[in-house]
Design a protein around this motif. Structure first.
Motif, PDB file in Angstrom:
ATOM      1  N   ASN A  99      34.287 -12.514  40.920  1.00  0.00           N
ATOM      2  CA  ASN A  99      33.602 -13.229  42.003  1.00  0.00           C
ATOM      3  C   ASN A  99      33.404 -12.378  43.245  1.00  0.00           C
ATOM      4  OD1 ASN A  99      33.520 -15.433  40.357  1.00  0.00           O
ATOM      5  ND2 ASN A  99      35.308 -16.390  41.230  1.00  0.00           N
ATOM      6  N   LYS A 100      32.901 -11.170  43.061  1.00  0.00           N
ATOM      7  CA  LYS A 100      32.660 -10.320  44.217  1.00  0.00           C
ATOM      8  C   LYS A 100      31.588 -10.930  45.093  1.00  0.00           C
ATOM      9  CE  LYS A 100      29.132  -7.300  42.192  1.00  0.00           C
ATOM     10  NZ  LYS A 100      29.052  -7.843  40.822  1.00  0.00           N
ATOM     11  N   LEU A 101      31.629 -10.584  46.380  1.00  0.00           N
ATOM     12  CA  LEU A 101      30.638 -11.047  47.342  1.00  0.00           C
ATOM     13  C   LEU A 101      29.568  -9.988  47.552  1.00  0.00           C
ATOM     14  CD1 LEU A 101      32.937 -12.601  50.094  1.00  0.00           C
ATOM     15  CD2 LEU A 101      31.714 -13.769  48.253  1.00  0.00           C
ATOM     16  N   ILE A 102      28.328 -10.470  47.688  1.00  0.00           N
ATOM     17  CA  ILE A 102      27.200  -9.598  48.050  1.00  0.00           C
ATOM     18  C   ILE A 102      26.784 -10.000  49.452  1.00  0.00           C
ATOM     19  CG2 ILE A 102      24.853  -8.897  47.474  1.00  0.00           C
ATOM     20  CD1 ILE A 102      25.622  -9.926  44.571  1.00  0.00           C
ATOM     21  N   PHE A 103      26.874  -9.048  50.378  1.00  0.00           N
ATOM     22  CA  PHE A 103      26.655  -9.344  51.786  1.00  0.00           C
ATOM     23  C   PHE A 103      25.242  -9.027  52.232  1.00  0.00           C
ATOM     24  CE2 PHE A 103      30.662 -10.424  53.812  1.00  0.00           C
ATOM     25  CZ  PHE A 103      31.596 -10.063  52.853  1.00  0.00           C
ATOM     26  N   GLY A 104      24.792  -9.756  53.267  1.00  0.00           N
ATOM     27  CA  GLY A 104      23.615  -9.370  54.024  1.00  0.00           C
ATOM     28  C   GLY A 104      24.031  -8.412  55.136  1.00  0.00           C
ATOM     29  N   THR A 105      23.038  -7.948  55.890  1.00  0.00           N
ATOM     30  CA  THR A 105      23.322  -6.982  56.959  1.00  0.00           C
ATOM     31  C   THR A 105      23.826  -7.646  58.236  1.00  0.00           C
ATOM     32  OG1 THR A 105      20.978  -7.026  57.471  1.00  0.00           O
ATOM     33  CG2 THR A 105      21.775  -5.146  56.198  1.00  0.00           C
ATOM     34  N   GLY A 106      23.748  -8.967  58.304  1.00  0.00           N
ATOM     35  CA  GLY A 106      24.313  -9.655  59.449  1.00  0.00           C
ATOM     36  C   GLY A 106      23.335  -9.899  60.587  1.00  0.00           C
ATOM     37  N   THR A 107      23.691 -10.854  61.445  1.00  0.00           N
ATOM     38  CA  THR A 107      22.963 -11.119  62.687  1.00  0.00           C
ATOM     39  C   THR A 107      23.926 -10.902  63.839  1.00  0.00           C
ATOM     40  OG1 THR A 107      21.408 -12.716  61.751  1.00  0.00           O
ATOM     41  CG2 THR A 107      21.840 -12.861  64.119  1.00  0.00           C
TER      42      THR A 107
END
Lengths: 113, 114
Positions: A99-107
């Protein structure tokens, strides 16, 4: 390919000025969508998990919502202490047992007094 | 509230040297992870560890990287021969056994390779 896109990249608000952050995702079956807060030089701090379209979660001035393609983080009457980078991450249903997480670049949110 | 702790907070090393980054996950957690964040970029998955073995790794996690849980509390990431492009924040994370449980992150180790 599983992907997460966040917008805007940066947002400057006046104290009390409500707004929303967007997280669009493409994933081969969503197990969960996660919102984290990250302060400079620190690790991501867990805020919310959303599992299915229509779900909403609230914590103080923050409310997270989820549709089949995107999630919103609504910030109501923000205060300067809400200034941080807000990260969205998805967990794919078929992403393996870990269940690894895939992240966005953030705000990057800046709230001015 | 229990937390993930990482040491050191900042490590400077010369290219080609070996480094070991250390983590103490939350005590009743079963899954352990390393992520990295190059300055200005996304948080990227490196490796996950469960039941004393690697359960998944990314393309970034090549033969220069290894992980170990030498005792019941520590979880380490070793980079055998560091390169300039290994400079990043390295985050350790852990979670309980429940599939939908969130990851809890440490505050990271900033690795600078000169």
């Amino acid at each position: 390919e599983d992907q997460v896109t966040q917008s805007p990249e940066a947002l400057r608000l006046q104290e009390g000025e409500s707004s929303s952050l967007n997280c669009s995702y493409t994933v081969s079956g969503l197990r969960g969508l996660f919102w984290y807060r990250q302060d400079p030089g620190k690790g991501p701090e867990f805020l919310f998990t959303l599992y299915s379209a229509g779900e909403e979660k609230e914590k103080e001035r923050l409310k997270a919502t989820l549709t089949k393609k995107e999630s919103f983080l609504h910030i109501t009457a923000p205060k300067p202490e809400d200034s941080a980078t807000y990260l969205c991450a998805v967990q794919a249903k078929y992403g393996g047992a870990t269940n690894k997480l895939i992240f966005g670049t953030g705000t990057l949110l800046a709230v001015q007094p | 509230e229990p937390e993930v702790t990482q040491t050191p907070s900042h490590q400077v090393t010369q290219m080609g040297q070996e480094v070991i980054l250390r983590c103490v996950p939350i005590s009743n957690h079963l899954y352990f992870y390393w992520y990295r964040q190059i300055l200005g970029q996304k948080v990227e998955f490196l490796v996950s560890f469960y039941n004393n073995e690697i359960s998944e790794k990314s393309e970034i996690f090549d033969d220069q990287f290894s992980v170990e849980r030498p005792d019941g509390s520590n979880f380490t990431l070793k980079i055998r021969s560091t390169k300039l492009e290994d400079s990043a924040m390295y985050f350790c994370a852990s979670r309980p056994g429940r599939e939908d449980s969130p990851l809890h992150f440490g505050n990271g180790t900033r690795l600078t390779v000169t």
